[in-house]
Motif scaffolding. Structure first.
Motif, PDB file in Angstrom:
ATOM      1  N   GLN A   1      47.390  40.588  26.448  1.00 46.43           N
ATOM      2  CA  GLN A   1      46.944  41.973  27.744  1.00 46.43           C
ATOM      3  C   GLN A   1      46.152  43.312  26.424  1.00 46.43           C
ATOM      4  O   GLN A   1      46.066  43.004  25.100  1.00 46.43           O
ATOM      5  N   GLN A   2      45.520  43.615  27.601  1.00 48.11           N
ATOM      6  CA  GLN A   2      44.837  44.787  26.898  1.00 48.11           C
ATOM      7  C   GLN A   2      45.529  45.829  25.687  1.00 48.11           C
ATOM      8  O   GLN A   2      45.250  46.048  24.451  1.00 48.11           O
TER       9      GLN A   2
ATOM     10  N   ALA B   1      43.269  32.480  21.131  1.00 50.32           N
ATOM     11  CA  ALA B   1      41.101  32.541  21.968  1.00 50.32           C
ATOM     12  C   ALA B   1      40.661  31.706  22.139  1.00 50.32           C
ATOM     13  O   ALA B   1      40.942  30.837  21.036  1.00 50.32           O
ATOM     14  N   LEU B   2      39.475  31.221  23.393  1.00 46.45           N
ATOM     15  CA  LEU B   2      38.305  31.017  22.928  1.00 46.45           C
ATOM     16  C   LEU B   2      36.910  31.651  22.869  1.00 46.45           C
ATOM     17  O   LEU B   2      36.678  33.394  23.365  1.00 46.45           O
TER      18      LEU B   2
ATOM     19  N   GLU C   1      41.843  23.279  29.949  1.00 51.24           N
ATOM     20  CA  GLU C   1      42.172  22.523  31.055  1.00 51.24           C
ATOM     21  C   GLU C   1      42.312  22.878  32.394  1.00 51.24           C
ATOM     22  O   GLU C   1      41.272  22.933  33.382  1.00 51.24           O
ATOM     23  N   LEU C   2      42.658  23.967  32.763  1.00 54.66           N
ATOM     24  CA  LEU C   2      42.711  24.591  34.219  1.00 54.66           C
ATOM     25  C   LEU C   2      41.855  25.194  33.966  1.00 54.66           C
ATOM     26  O   LEU C   2      41.800  25.532  35.729  1.00 54.66           O
ATOM     27  N   ASN C   3      40.583  26.175  33.676  1.00 59.25           N
ATOM     28  CA  ASN C   3      40.215  26.455  33.564  1.00 59.25           C
ATOM     29  C   ASN C   3      38.045  25.938  33.355  1.00 59.25           C
ATOM     30  O   ASN C   3      38.022  26.283  32.595  1.00 59.25           O
TER      31      ASN C   3
ATOM     32  N   LEU D   1      36.930  34.379  24.664  1.00 57.67           N
ATOM     33  CA  LEU D   1      36.522  34.588  26.598  1.00 57.67           C
ATOM     34  C   LEU D   1      37.586  34.632  27.687  1.00 57.67           C
ATOM     35  O   LEU D   1      38.537  35.327  27.430  1.00 57.67           O
ATOM     36  N   PRO D   2      36.875  35.268  28.560  1.00 54.39           N
ATOM     37  CA  PRO D   2      38.200  36.008  29.522  1.00 54.39           C
ATOM     38  C   PRO D   2      39.384  35.538  30.246  1.00 54.39           C
ATOM     39  O   PRO D   2      40.528  36.119  30.082  1.00 54.39           O
ATOM     40  N   HIS D   3      39.356  33.634  30.478  1.00 52.73           N
ATOM     41  CA  HIS D   3      40.775  33.669  30.229  1.00 52.73           C
ATOM     42  C   HIS D   3      40.770  32.569  28.609  1.00 52.73           C
ATOM     43  O   HIS D   3      40.840  32.844  28.200  1.00 52.73           O
ATOM     44  N   SER D   4      42.629  32.557  29.148  1.00 54.90           N
ATOM     45  CA  SER D   4      43.021  31.457  27.715  1.00 54.90           C
ATOM     46  C   SER D   4      42.948  32.398  26.517  1.00 54.90           C
ATOM     47  O   SER D   4      42.908  32.389  25.666  1.00 54.90           O
ATOM     48  N   ARG D   5      43.438  33.746  26.928  1.00 52.45           N
ATOM     49  CA  ARG D   5      44.376  34.394  25.863  1.00 52.45           C
ATOM     50  C   ARG D   5      45.902  34.645  25.749  1.00 52.45           C
ATOM     51  O   ARG D   5      45.535  35.420  26.512  1.00 52.45           O
TER      52      ARG D   5
END
Length: 165
Positions: free
Chosen positions: A6-7, A61-62, A103-105, A43-47
């Motif tokens: 989260q931020q 993170a990616l 993988e989901l992303n 990337l905004p996902h997978s954090r």
């Protein structure tokens, strides 16, 4: 436990990154970026963060492998664990979650570039099916010293099985 980043985690994430920089075996970077720089790069996902007793003790993170569209499903994985807490399966928990999320992303290949001296990180990657695909010799300098990196990759069996190709 592993949860989505989260931020509000930004200060802890950057502090753990600083701890990684201090080892001189995690990255060629020598300065902690601002949160805006860090946020833009990843990337905004997978954090994810690992939180124990209300304290963030690690993160994953990616970053995109390339800006080229053909590589949209390739990302570089970063996992950092706070000093003094390494070797307690925090990295394994984070790696497991970041692989599932990637993988989901739609990420079909995860890559990593690791200093050969960082044996714990190499073992972590091997545990999760990363294979060594090469070695870059004297690729860059850190503190005036030429360093090598080991290149690793993990192909998603989930995505490749879904597409049958």
């Amino acid at each position: 436990m592993v949860r989505e980043m989260q931020q509000a985690d930004s200060q802890n994430v950057l502090e753990i990154y600083r701890m990684g920089l201090e080892t001189r075996n995690a990255t060629f970077e020598t300065q902690v970026p601002s949160w805006q720089e860090w946020d833009t790069k990843h990337l905004p996902h997978s954090r994810f963060v690992f939180e124990e007793n209300g304290k963030v003790t690690g993160w994953a993170a990616l970053t995109p492998f390339s800006a080229r569209e053909v590589y949209a499903g390739v990302a570089e994985v970063s996992i950092y664990v706070a000093s003094g807490l390494r070797g307690k399966k925090i990295g394994s928990n984070l790696m497991e979650q970041v692989i599932i999320s990637s993988e989901l992303n739609g990420i079909w290949t995860l890559v990593s570039s690791v200093f050969p001296e960082n044996e714990a990180t190499l073992r972590l990657h091997a545990k999760f099916g990363f294979r060594i695909i090469g070695k870059r010799e004297r690729i860059a300098r850190l503190d005036g010293k030429w360093r090598d990196t080991i290149l690793l990759e993990r192909r998603s069996s989930v995505i490749f099985n879904e597409n049958n190709s």
